[in-house]
Scaffold this active site. Structure first.
Site, PDB file in Angstrom:
ATOM      1  N   ASP A  99       0.855  -1.188   0.000  1.00 50.64           N
ATOM      2  CA  ASP A  99       0.000   0.000   0.000  1.00 50.64           C
ATOM      3  C   ASP A  99       0.896   1.245   0.000  1.00 50.64           C
ATOM      4  OD1 ASP A  99      -3.261  -0.213   1.360  1.00 50.64           O
ATOM      5  OD2 ASP A  99      -2.421   1.496   0.262  1.00 50.64           O
ATOM      6  N   ASP A 201      -3.028   4.740  -2.328  1.00 51.92           N
ATOM      7  CA  ASP A 201      -4.108   5.247  -1.491  1.00 51.92           C
ATOM      8  C   ASP A 201      -4.543   6.651  -1.924  1.00 51.92           C
ATOM      9  OD1 ASP A 201      -5.539   4.725   1.076  1.00 51.92           O
ATOM     10  OD2 ASP A 201      -4.583   6.609   1.617  1.00 51.92           O
ATOM     11  N   GLU A 255      -6.246   3.952  -6.107  1.00 52.43           N
ATOM     12  CA  GLU A 255      -7.542   4.119  -5.443  1.00 52.43           C
ATOM     13  C   GLU A 255      -7.982   5.545  -5.705  1.00 52.43           C
ATOM     14  OE1 GLU A 255      -7.881   5.091  -1.425  1.00 52.43           O
ATOM     15  OE2 GLU A 255      -9.704   3.947  -1.087  1.00 52.43           O
ATOM     16  N   HIS A 328     -11.305  -3.185   3.192  1.00 48.50           N
ATOM     17  CA  HIS A 328     -11.189  -2.829   4.606  1.00 48.50           C
ATOM     18  C   HIS A 328     -11.957  -1.556   4.961  1.00 48.50           C
ATOM     19  CE1 HIS A 328      -8.352  -0.347   2.550  1.00 48.50           C
ATOM     20  NE2 HIS A 328      -8.193   0.383   3.623  1.00 48.50           N
ATOM     21  N   ASP A 329     -12.464  -0.862   3.929  1.00 46.63           N
ATOM     22  CA  ASP A 329     -13.241   0.364   4.172  1.00 46.63           C
ATOM     23  C   ASP A 329     -14.739   0.152   3.995  1.00 46.63           C
ATOM     24  OD1 ASP A 329     -10.844   2.418   2.382  1.00 46.63           O
ATOM     25  OD2 ASP A 329     -10.995   1.986   4.532  1.00 46.63           O
TER      26      ASP A 329
HETATM   27  O1  TEU Z   1      -9.598   5.423   1.745  1.00 52.64           O
HETATM   28  C1  TEU Z   1      -9.974   6.565   0.976  1.00 52.64           C
HETATM   29  C2  TEU Z   1     -11.399   6.845   1.119  1.00 52.64           C
HETATM   30  O2  TEU Z   1     -11.998   7.623   0.432  1.00 52.64           O
HETATM   31  C3  TEU Z   1     -12.021   6.198   2.263  1.00 52.64           C
HETATM   32  O3  TEU Z   1     -11.931   7.188   3.260  1.00 52.64           O
HETATM   33  C4  TEU Z   1     -13.416   5.767   2.010  1.00 52.64           C
HETATM   34  O4  TEU Z   1     -14.073   6.622   1.143  1.00 52.64           O
HETATM   35  C5  TEU Z   1     -14.123   5.792   3.321  1.00 52.64           C
HETATM   36  O5  TEU Z   1     -13.261   5.165   4.228  1.00 52.64           O
HETATM   37  C6  TEU Z   1     -15.428   5.064   3.214  1.00 52.64           C
HETATM   38  O6  TEU Z   1     -16.007   5.086   4.491  1.00 52.64           O
HETATM   39  C7  TEU Z   1      -8.202   5.257   1.879  1.00 52.64           C
HETATM   40  C8  TEU Z   1      -7.964   4.013   2.724  1.00 52.64           C
HETATM   41  O7  TEU Z   1      -8.492   2.882   2.043  1.00 52.64           O
HETATM   42  C9  TEU Z   1      -8.662   4.230   4.047  1.00 52.64           C
HETATM   43  O8  TEU Z   1      -8.554   3.061   4.865  1.00 52.64           O
HETATM   44  C10 TEU Z   1      -7.990   5.399   4.743  1.00 52.64           C
HETATM   45  O9  TEU Z   1      -8.708   5.684   5.934  1.00 52.64           O
HETATM   46  C11 TEU Z   1      -7.990   6.647   3.848  1.00 52.64           C
HETATM   47  O10 TEU Z   1      -7.641   6.397   2.500  1.00 52.64           O
HETATM   48  C12 TEU Z   1      -6.950   7.634   4.362  1.00 52.64           C
HETATM   49  O11 TEU Z   1      -5.670   7.072   4.156  1.00 52.64           O
END
Ligand code: TEU
Ligand code: CA
Length: 561
Positions: A99, A201, A255, A328-329
């Site tokens: 990542d 990210d 992403e 994971h999000d």
């Molecule tokens: O996520 C980017 C992002 O937009 C997320 O915040 C997502 O939209 C949101 O979590 C949905 O609820 C990336 C990573 O995948 C995330 O884990 C991190 O928190 C974020 O960036 C900041 O690094």
């Protein structure tokens, strides 16, 4: 777009290390724990692991706030452990992508500790500092993704710094060529160690509009139009490719919240030399109402078809799709898009897997998806760990006075901790994840939903994923075939064909818990037991050649030509 590249032909498995496997009883997943599960991954048949961040971090956002990009987080192990992991993956023919979190660092990174010391510190412009407006108003009205202002006042130099996420995640200043060179040097550090690429990210956030203008006149507002795909994003991505990636056979996945298919083609077309694939968010937005994800609305199959059409047709022959329904999000896909009831969890999880693995693009499996892990409902907000969830709860209940049960219902549906409960390995204490107390509680359904049970059940979701992955290796049509939707108006069934060098498959998926009948167009009436490729029910329903009758969450894939 057929390149025969590994990032097109292999299936990716995402590991969220904190929740995957704890080897030393401290309740936190770690790298030695992952090493102990490599044969499980090999048996599943995946070809690439995407490892969420394992770098040094204070864990304000569970590793997405990095304080040292070239050191391994103490809780996860040592650099020697990491090297053993890479060796173990490569020995099994599995590639590793790491990542890359370079839109922001941790505020505990030495760069930021220097930057905040004084306005003339050599590291000052590694971050985005601005003076406030009169009477304590921030430099502009942008809000953070995680709520509140995107600016944090720092007394030492009487200025604010930008943080699109938490205040412990200050945005890096990509306008500064010195900062960019630091990032490229760090990328080469890891590529020279032998990794096979990066998942990047929120990489489309790194270029902000000149002048950092406010969004409208409200006190606070979402400023995405000024930093999602900003003015210099393609310049930076091409420079990153030339300076850091082009000398390696590296897979790159960007992403990109808010990205459209048209923009994705600009990022992923072979001639653009920016990234191989993107993660789009439009599918993840089909159950979000006004104001964003916490305003949950029932999703509609028509919307899933519309978004998938847009991306399948939009990138065919021009770019490449990432295929995912959770990570994971995001909440667990079987709870969100299928059914996690005792009756339908298995068929619907298999139906959703069939959907993801028979579209054009690279499928991603998020840890636990392959055994049908579900969302969780903790009794109290204290059991939740995610900073995004706690910020939402505080703003909704304390600041807006919303009823707790409605706020908790939104957290049950969309909270990120749904995906972060420990991987359920077996029916023993703590699901075999740890011998200690897990950093976050295990989902109580681990006794019936766990990897050990799945491996012993020939009809399990795990075994079905294994079959899909094997099918992909043997049938290029699954990877490269053109997608064309069929019977688009059907309210229960999602059907489409894939065509490749004269071969044609029909995919028919019942996204509902009710029986559904599907009149087959003349050209698709070749469905019969002999040319059944894969199905999630083990018996063929009785039907005439002119129609398909699909049972609850039934999936059937036929070779037509
Ligand atoms: O996520 C980017 C992002 O937009 C997320 O915040 C997502 O939209 C949101 O979590 C949905 O609820 C990336 C990573 O995948 C995330 O884990 C991190 O928190 C974020 O960036 C900041 O690094
Ligand atoms: Ca541990």
């Amino acid at each position: 777009m057929t390149t025969g590249a590994f990032w097109q032909e292999e299936v990716v498995y995402q590991i969220y290390p904190r929740s995957f496997k704890d080897s030393n009883g401290d309740g936190v997943g770690d790298i030695p724990g992952i090493i102990g599960k490599l044969d499980y991954l090999k048996e599943l048949g995946i070809g690439i692991v995407w490892l969420s961040p394992v770098y040094q971090s204070p864990n304000d956002d569970n590793g997405y706030d990095i304080s040292d990009y070239e050191a391994i987080m103490d809780e996860f192990g040592t650099m020697e452990d990491w090297e053993a992991l890479l060796e173990g993956l490569h020995a099994r023919g599995i590639k590793l992508i790491m990542d890359l979190v370079v839109n922001h660092s941790s505020d505990e990174h030495r760069w930021f500790e220097e930057s905040r010391k004084s306005k003339d510190n050599p590291y000052r412009d590694y971050y985005i500092w601005r003076p406030g407006k009169a009477d304590g108003v921030e430099p502009n009205n942008w809000v953070s993704v995680f709520g509140g202002s995107a600016w944090q006042y720092d007394e030492a130099t009487d200025e604010y710094y930008l943080h699109l996420f938490t205040r412990k995640q200050p945005d890096l200043n990509w306008e500064n060529p010195k900062l960019r060179e630091e990032v490229y040097k760090m990328m080469k550090f890891w590529l020279d160690k032998g990794i096979d690429g990066f998942r990047m990210d929120v990489i489309n956030f790194i270029s902000k509009a000149d002048g950092l203008p406010s969004a409208g006149d409200d006190r606070y507002a979402w400023g995405g139009e000024f930093f999602m795909g900003g003015p210099r994003i393609h310049e930076y991505m091409r420079e990153m490719n030339e300076r850091a990636l082009s000398r390696y056979d590296a897979m790159t996945v960007g992403e990109m919240p808010g990205v459209t298919p048209e923009e994705a083609v600009k990022f992923t077309s072979p001639e653009s030399r920016e990234v191989n694939v993107v993660f789009q968010f439009e599918t993840m937005d089909i159950d979000s109402g006004e104001g964003g994800k916490w305003n949950v609305k029932p999703w509609r199959l028509a919307d899933l078809k519309a978004v998938t059409n847009k991306w399948q047709y939009g990138l065919n022959g021009k770019g490449w799709n990432s295929l995912y329904l959770n990570n994971h999000d995001q909440p667990r896909m079987v709870s969100r898009f299928g059914s996690d009831s005792a009756e339908y969890r298995k068929p619907s999880a298999k139906m959703l897997a069939t959907f993801l693995h028979t579209l054009q693009g690279t499928p991603y499996i998020y840890q636990g998806e392959e055994i049908g892990m579900t969302n969780v409902q903790f009794g109290s907000i204290e059991e939740y760990k995610d900073v995004e969830t706690h910020n939402y709860y505080r703003e909704a209940v304390r600041d807006r006075g919303e009823p707790v049960d409605r706020v908790m219902a939104s957290i049950y549906a969309k909270g990120r901790d749904n995906a972060r409960t420990p991987m359920q390995w077996d029916g023993s204490a703590q699901a075999g994840f740890t011998t200690g107390t897990p950093w976050i509680a295990v989902n109580p359904n681990y006794a019936s939903i766990n990897a050990e049970e799945s491996l012993q059940d020939s009809d399990s979701i795990f075994r079905y994923y294994q079959r899909l992955i094997k099918l992909r290796k043997a049938n290029p049509i699954m990877i490269y075939g053109d997608y064309n939707i069929v019977a688009e108006e059907h309210e229960q069934i999602y059907a489409y064909t894939r065509e490749w060098q004269g071969e044609k498959w029909l995919v028919a998926l019942n996204f509902s818990a009710d029986d559904a009948r599907f009149e087959l167009p003349e050209a698709l009436r070749g469905c019969s037991e002999e040319n059944l490729i894969v199905a999630n029910y083990d018996d063929e329903p009785n039907r005439s050649s002119a129609e398909l009758n699909l049972r609850a969450y039934e999936a059937r894939v036929y070779r037509i030509v």
